[in-house]
Design a protein around this motif. Structure first.
Motif, PDB file in Angstrom:
ATOM      1  N   ALA B  30      -3.649 -13.906   1.111  1.00  0.00           N
ATOM      2  CA  ALA B  30      -3.395 -12.637   0.644  1.00  0.00           C
ATOM      3  C   ALA B  30      -2.709 -11.104   1.925  1.00  0.00           C
ATOM      4  O   ALA B  30      -2.457 -10.722   1.194  1.00  0.00           O
ATOM      5  N   PHE B  31      -3.968 -11.170   2.180  1.00  0.00           N
ATOM      6  CA  PHE B  31      -3.549  -9.875   3.363  1.00  0.00           C
ATOM      7  C   PHE B  31      -1.763  -9.683   4.140  1.00  0.00           C
ATOM      8  O   PHE B  31      -1.516  -8.809   3.141  1.00  0.00           O
ATOM      9  N   LEU B  32      -1.819 -10.271   4.015  1.00  0.00           N
ATOM     10  CA  LEU B  32      -0.137 -10.555   4.443  1.00  0.00           C
ATOM     11  C   LEU B  32       1.127 -10.733   3.634  1.00  0.00           C
ATOM     12  O   LEU B  32       1.909  -9.517   3.288  1.00  0.00           O
ATOM     13  N   LEU B  36       3.483  -7.158   1.995  1.00  0.00           N
ATOM     14  CA  LEU B  36       5.098  -7.252   1.783  1.00  0.00           C
ATOM     15  C   LEU B  36       5.477  -6.499   0.655  1.00  0.00           C
ATOM     16  O   LEU B  36       7.071  -6.056   0.595  1.00  0.00           O
ATOM     17  N   VAL B  37       4.575  -7.164  -0.030  1.00  0.00           N
ATOM     18  CA  VAL B  37       5.284  -6.974  -1.419  1.00  0.00           C
ATOM     19  C   VAL B  37       5.257  -5.467  -1.492  1.00  0.00           C
ATOM     20  O   VAL B  37       4.337  -4.420  -1.080  1.00  0.00           O
ATOM     21  N   PRO B  38       6.599  -4.861  -2.525  1.00  0.00           N
ATOM     22  CA  PRO B  38       6.436  -3.550  -2.471  1.00  0.00           C
ATOM     23  C   PRO B  38       5.806  -2.448  -3.252  1.00  0.00           C
ATOM     24  O   PRO B  38       4.508  -3.411  -3.794  1.00  0.00           O
ATOM     25  N   GLY B  39       5.314  -1.565  -2.588  1.00  0.00           N
ATOM     26  CA  GLY B  39       4.577  -0.445  -3.446  1.00  0.00           C
ATOM     27  C   GLY B  39       3.633  -0.068  -2.382  1.00  0.00           C
ATOM     28  O   GLY B  39       3.857   0.248  -0.970  1.00  0.00           O
ATOM     29  N   ILE B 274      -4.885  -6.124  -8.614  1.00  0.00           N
ATOM     30  CA  ILE B 274      -3.246  -6.613  -8.114  1.00  0.00           C
ATOM     31  C   ILE B 274      -2.660  -5.671  -8.121  1.00  0.00           C
ATOM     32  O   ILE B 274      -1.147  -5.450  -7.628  1.00  0.00           O
ATOM     33  N   SER B 275      -2.462  -5.574  -9.972  1.00  0.00           N
ATOM     34  CA  SER B 275      -1.000  -4.662  -9.867  1.00  0.00           C
ATOM     35  C   SER B 275      -1.498  -2.983  -9.401  1.00  0.00           C
ATOM     36  O   SER B 275      -0.363  -2.044  -9.434  1.00  0.00           O
ATOM     37  N   ASN B 276      -2.217  -2.612  -9.060  1.00  0.00           N
ATOM     38  CA  ASN B 276      -2.270  -1.556  -8.253  1.00  0.00           C
ATOM     39  C   ASN B 276      -2.803  -1.799  -6.904  1.00  0.00           C
ATOM     40  O   ASN B 276      -3.221  -0.509  -5.923  1.00  0.00           O
TER      41      ASN B 276
END
Lengths: 571, 315
Positions: B30-32, B36-39, B274-276
Motif C-alpha cells: 500500500a505504501f509503495l 508511485l501513483v501520480p499526485g 484514495i482519491s486524495n
C-alpha cells in the motif's frame, strides 16, 4: 402394480402388468411358491428399469425370491448382473430414477407393494437392516462410530438419549469390536477395515431387524479378516436373523448360504439349495461361474521346472532388502524388512500377503521405482537398484508393470492406439506405420479385436482394460512382468480368462513374472514358487506345492485356513 | 519449526508468523503503490487553506518528512506501525485510528447483518433443493446464477427504485433505524448468498451420492434428516473454505453499497482517502482488511477441522 421407491406410490394395481407377468415364464422359485406372508422377505416378478423412453434400460427382469425367517439366501452374480439393484429395491431404496415394479413384495410377511416412503421408513433399520460393501464409504466419515451405530435407535425411538451409550457399547461388543467405549468415540478412518465392517454390522443390527441384507459384506477385506466377519454373520443367522447375502464370490457364499440364486443380466438363471446349485449346477452360466473360481482347476501336472534350479543365473534377485517410510506420528515404519527373492528366467514367483504386508513396496523395489534403504536388487547379476535412473532407463524395457487398476494407469484422453504407441515409442519400431501394425498385433496377442484401437479406456470393460494393460506391458518386449494384484478388481469369469492369458503368454514368450496378490488361490494357480509376506517380513517361501501343501509357518496356515473354498462335492 | 512444541502451539506459532508477514506485505504494498501513483500529498495537506505559498509547502514537506528519501520514509513508516501508531490523516488532521474507529461500527453492522442473512439464506435454499427433482433444482440454480452475476450497485438501484421511491417502504439514504439497513443488507447478501448456496448444494449433492447416504436411509432416516444430519456437514468444508474469499468480497461490496445508499462507513472513508492520496488512512484501511482476512481464514481453518475429523490426524 407399481412399487415406487421414494415418491408416493400410486396404489392402483395395473391389470395389464399383472397379465404380462403371469404370461411370463415362471421364475425358478415358481415351482413351489412358498407362502410369502410367512417369509422374512419375498418378491414376485420384480422388474427394475432406469431412464425413460428410448433410453430406458431394464436391469432386473422378472426376479422372484423368497427368504424364509432365519435362512440365508445368497444372490450371486458378477458386476452388472443386477444383484445390488434387486437388493435395494427390496427395501425401497432403488433410487429416485428407478422404476420398480413387482407383482408382489412382502417385508416380514407384510404386503409392501403399496408402501409409501413413510411406511418404508418404519421398516428400514427396524425390520430390515442393510450392510454394504466397503465400510469406509458406508459409514459417514464425519461422524463418530458411536453416532452411526446409534442412529437406528434414535430414528426409531428405541432408546432414550441416556440409554444410547450403553446400547452402542453392547452392540459394538456384540459385533466383536474390542474396547467398544474407545471405538465409539473414534471416526471410521481411524479403524481398520475389519473393525469398520463390524461397526457397520453393529449399526445394521441396532434396530433388532428380522432380516439383514448384506451387499458384498466382505469384498474389500483381507482373507483372515473376511473369515472372522463371515463367522459374525453366521452367528447372526444362527440367532434367527434372516440373511440375504449378495456376493460375486461363490466361495464366500458357500460358507453361509442355505439357498443360492444365480443372477446374470438381470435374471435369476438358477436357484435352489446351496448343495444342489454348487454340486449339480444346471445352467451353463452357473457352471462357468463355478469353473472360474481360482484354485479350482488342478495345479499344472509337473511344476514347470524353469531351466535348471540354482546354477542358472536369476533374471532378477534381491538381497537383504529394507525399505522404511516416515510414519505420520514421527519415527519410521519398516515396510519391507530384510527380504531376499529371486526370479529365474521364465519362472513365476508369487508374492502373497494381506494389506500392509509390504508386497506392493516389494514390487516397487523390484521395478526400480523405489530405492532400497538397505540391500540391492540385481538384474542379470548386474546392478539394478544401484544404477542411477539415467542408466537404468534403457534397461527398463526388460521389466514391465501390470497394475491392479488399469483405468487409473491410463490417461483417460488417450485412445488404446495412443496408449500402446507411447509404450512402443520407447522400444518398438521407429517408424510410425510399423508401430501401428505392431499395436494391432499386440491387441491380437492379448485376445482383443484390433477394432478397439480407437476406443478410450472408459469405453472398455474391466477385462478389456486389463488386457490392454498387458498389451502395453508387452510392447517393450520385456523378460519380466511385475503384476501387482492384476486380477483383483475383475469378475471371477473375467479373472479366469486373464489368468489364462497370462499363462499362455508365459508359455509363448518365456516370460518371467513377479505375481503379487492377496488371493492365495490365484497365486497358487499361477506361481512356480511362492513367498508369503507379513508385516514386511517373508515368513515362508518355496515351491508352491510345498508352501501351500505343507505350510511350515503358523501365519501361512492361518492364511490358508481363512481362504473360503467351495465344498469338495462342487462340480 | 520446533518439533517439540505441542501441535496446537505449533499451529498457533505458524499462524502468528504468517499473519505478521501478511500484514507487513500489505502495508508495504500500500505504501509503495501510493508513492508511485501520480499526485501530491502536499496539496491534500494544504487543504482548503487560502495561502498556498512555496514557503508553506516547504514547511509541510519538512514537518511530514516528505522530502526524505523513500527508503527513509519507509523505515520510519514501518517503525511507527510496529509501535501501533497508524499516523494522522493528511486531510482531516486526526489520528487514523480515530477516523477508522468512528466509522467501523456502521460498516460492521452492515456487513455482519449481510453475513447472517446470506449464510441463513444459503443454508435454507441449499438444504431445501439439494438432491431434489431436476426441475426444481434447475429453476433455483438458474435464479442463483442470475443473482451471482448481478452487479451490487445495479441491484441496489433497482431495490431503491422499487421499495423506496415507488412503495415508500424504506428510507432512500443514510443510517438510522433498522429500516435504513434493510435494502443495503439485501443488496450485499443476495449475490454472495447465491454463490454460497451453489457451493453448499454441490457439496450436499456429492454427499448424498456417497454410499453412506444409502446406509443412513437404510436405517430409516428421512430425506430431510439425511440432509441436515449428514450431508450439510459434508458441504461445510468447501463452503467454509470459500468464506475467506467471501470476507474480502463483502468488504469490497460494502464500499459499493455504502456509496449507493449514501451511508456513513469505511467505504466512504476509503473512497475519500484514495482519491486524495491520504496515505496514512489508506494504509490503515489496508491493514484493517488484511487483519479481517487473516482472522476469518484462521477461523475458517478451525471450522474445517471441526467439520472434518479426517483433517485432524496427520495420517
Amino acid at each position: 402394480m407399481t412399487v415406487s421407491t421414494t415418491e408416493p406410490a400410486p396404489d392402483a394395481p395395473d391389470p395389464a402388468d399383472a397379465a404380462n407377468t403371469e404370461d411370463a415364464p415362471d421364475g425358478p422359485d415358481a415351482a413351489s411358491p412358498p407362502d410369502p406372508t410367512a417369509s422374512a422377505l419375498a418378491v414376485r416378478s420384480l422388474t427394475v428399469s432406469f431412464g425413460h423412453g428410448r433410453r430406458r434400460r431394464t436391469v432386473v427382469h422378472d426376479v422372484s425370491l423368497t427368504l424364509a425367517p432365519g435362512e440365508c439366501l445368497a444372490l450371486v452374480g458378477e458386476s452388472g448382473s443386477g444383484k445390488s439393484v434387486t437388493a435395494r429395491s427390496l427395501i425401497g431404496l432403488a433410487g429416485p430414477d428407478a422404476a420398480v415394479r413387482a407383482e408382489g413384495l412382502w417385508v416380514n410377511g407384510r404386503d409392501a407393494t403399496g408402501f409409501r416412503e413413510r411406511d418404508w421408513r418404519t421398516v428400514r433399520g427396524r425390520v430390515v437392516g442393510l450392510v454394504s460393501q466397503d465400510a469406509l464409504g458406508a459409514l459417514d466419515p464425519l461422524r463418530r462410530i458411536g453416532a452411526e451405530v446409534a442412529e437406528p435407535l434414535l430414528v426409531h425411538s428405541l432408546a432414550t438419549r441416556a440409554e444410547v451409550p450403553g446400547r452402542v457399547n453392547a452392540l459394538l461388543a456384540g459385533a466383536g469390536v474390542p474396547e467398544p467405549e474407545v471405538r465409539a468415540r473414534q471416526y471410521p478412518h481411524q479403524l481398520s477395515g475389519g473393525l469398520r465392517q463390524r461397526a457397520l454390522i453393529a449399526s445394521a443390527t441396532a434396530g433388532g431387524p428380522r432380516v439383514i441384507v448384506a451387499d458384498e459384506p466382505t469384498t474389500a477385506l483381507d482373507v483372515t479378516v473376511q473369515a472372522r466377519v463371515l463367522e459374525l454373520l453366521r452367528e447372526l443367522k444362527e440367532s434367527g436373523t434372516a440373511l440375504l447375502l449378495i456376493s460375486h464370490d461363490l466361495a464366500v457364499v458357500a460358507q453361509l448360504a442355505d439357498r443360492i440364486a444365480v443372477m446374470t443380466d438381470g435374471r435369476v438363471v438358477e436357484s435352489g439349495p446351496a448343495a444342489d446349485v454348487l454340486g449339480a449346477p444346471v445352467h451353463p452360466y452357473t457352471r462357468t461361474l463355478i469353473a472360474s473360481v481360482p484354485g479350482r482347476r488342478p495345479p499344472e501336472p509337473a511344476p514347470r521346472a524353469p531351466a535348471g534350479e540354482g546354477d542358472v543365473r536369476p533374471l532378477l534377485s534381491g538381497t537383504g532388502l529394507v525399505k522404511r517410510y516416515a510414519s505420520p506420528g514421527g519415527g519410521r515404519r519398516t515396510a519391507v524388512s530384510h527380504v531376499d527373492f529371486t526370479v529365474a528366467p521364465g519362472e513365476t514367483l508369487g508374492v502373497v500377503g494381506e494389506s500392509g504386508s509390504g508386497k506392493s513396496t516389494l514390487a516397487a523395489l523390484a521395478m526400480g521405482l523405489l530405492a532400497p534403504d538397505e540391500g540391492e536388487v540385481l538384474l542379470d547379476g548386474g546392478p539394478w537398484s544401484a544404477l542411477d535412473e539415467r542408466r537404468r532407463r534403457p534397461l527398463r524395457r526388460d521389466i514391465q508393470l501390470v497394475h491392479q487398476d488399469p483405468l487409473g494407469s491410463f490417461d483417460p484422453r488417450f485412445t488404446v492406439r495412443r496408449i500402446l504407441d507411447e509404450a512402443l515409442s520407447v522400444a518398438g519400431p521407429a517408424r510410425a506405420v510399423r508401430r501401428r501394425e505392431r499395436a494391432a498385433e499386440l491387441l491380437d496377442q492379448v485376445g482383443l479385436d484390433p477394432e478397439l484401437l480407437e476406443r478410450r479406456p472408459a469405453r472398455l470393460s474391466g477385462g478389456q482394460r486389463q488386457r490392454v494393460a498387458i498389451a502395453r506391458a508387452l510392447a517393450t518386449g520385456p523378460r519380466l512382468l511385475v503384476c501387482d494384484e492384476p486380477v483383483s478388481a475383475l469378475d471371477v469369469t473375467v479373472q479366469a480368462q486373464v489368468l489364462e492369458l497370462l499363462a499362455r503368454l508365459r508359455e509363448t514368450y518365456g516370460l518371467a513374472m513377479l505375481f503379487i496378490s492377496h488371493d492365495l488361490a490365484v497365486v497358487q494357480q499361477v506361481s512356480d514358487r511362492v513367498l508369503v509376506m507379513r508385516d514386511g517380513v517373508v515368513v515362508e517361501q518355496g515351491p508352491v506345492a510345498e508352501v501351500l501343501g505343507a505350510p511350515a509357518h503358523p501365519y501361512t496356515r492361518t492364511l490358508l485356513a481363512s481362504v473360503p473354498r467351495l465344498p469338495d462335492h462342487a462340480s | 519449526m520446533n518439533r517439540r512444541l505441542p501441535p496446537a502451539a505449533r499451529w498457533l506459532l505458524h499462524r502468528a508468523v504468517g499473519a505478521v508477514l501478511v500484514l507487513w506485505g500489505a502495508a508495504s504494498l500500500a505504501f509503495l503503490v501510493l508513492h508511485l501513483v501520480p499526485g501530491d500529498p502536499v496539496t491534500t495537506l494544504l487543504g482548503a487553506s487560502a495561502t498556498d505559498s512555496a514557503a508553506l509547502r516547504q514547511e509541510i514537506l519538512r514537518e511530514y518528512r516528505l522530502d526524505d528519501p523513500l527508503a527513509v520514509q519507509y523505515a520510519a513508516f514501518l517503525g511507527r506501525l510496529a509501535t501501533g501508531d497508524l499516523g494522522s490523516s493528511y486531510q482531516q488532521q486526526q489520528p487514523v485510528s480515530l477516523i477508522i474507529g468512528e466509522q467501523l461500527g456502521d460498516t460492521a453492522q452492515l456487513s455482519l447483518s449481510a453475513l447472517v442473512l446470506l449464510v441463513a439464506g444459503a443454508l435454507v435454499t441449499a438444504a431445501a433443493t439439494a438432491g431434489r427433482r431436476r426441475r426444481v433444482r434447475g429453476a433455483v440454480s438458474g435464479a442463483e446464477l442470475v443473482a451471482v452475476s448481478t452487479p451490487a450497485f445495479w441491484l441496489g438501484i433497482v431495490l431503491l427504485t422499487v421499495f423506496s421511491f415507488r412503495l415508500n417502504l424504506f428510507p432512500v439514504a443514510g443510517a438510522g433505524d433498522w429500516r435504513s439497513l434493510v435494502l443495503p443488507v439485501v443488496t450485499l447478501a443476495v449475490p454472495f448468498g447465491s454463490l454460497l448456496a451453489q457451493v453448499l448444494r454441490e457439496g450436499m449433492e456429492a454427499a448424498l451420492h456417497q454410499p453412506f447416504a444409502l446406509t443412513a436411509r437404510s436405517r430409516g432416516l428421512s430425506g430431510t434428516a439425511l440432509r441436515l444430519r449428514h450431508a450439510l456437514r459434508h458441504a461445510a468444508v468447501p463452503a467454509v473454505t470459500l468464506s475467506g474469499w467471501l470476507a474480502g468480497g463483502l468488504l469490497g461490496g460494502t464500499v459499493m453499497v455504502e456509496t449507493v445508499f449514501a451511508r456513513p462507513g469505511l467505504g466512504r472513508v476509503a473512497l475519500d482517502a484514495i482519491s486524495n492520496r491520504d496515505i496514512p488512512v489508506v494504509v490503515g484501511l489496508v491493514l484493517l482488511s488484511a487483519a479481517v482476512y487473516l482472522v476469518v481464514n484462521a477461523f475458517a481453518d478451525l471450522l474445517c477441522l471441526w467439520a472434518d475429523p479426517r483433517l485432524r490426524s496427520p495420517a
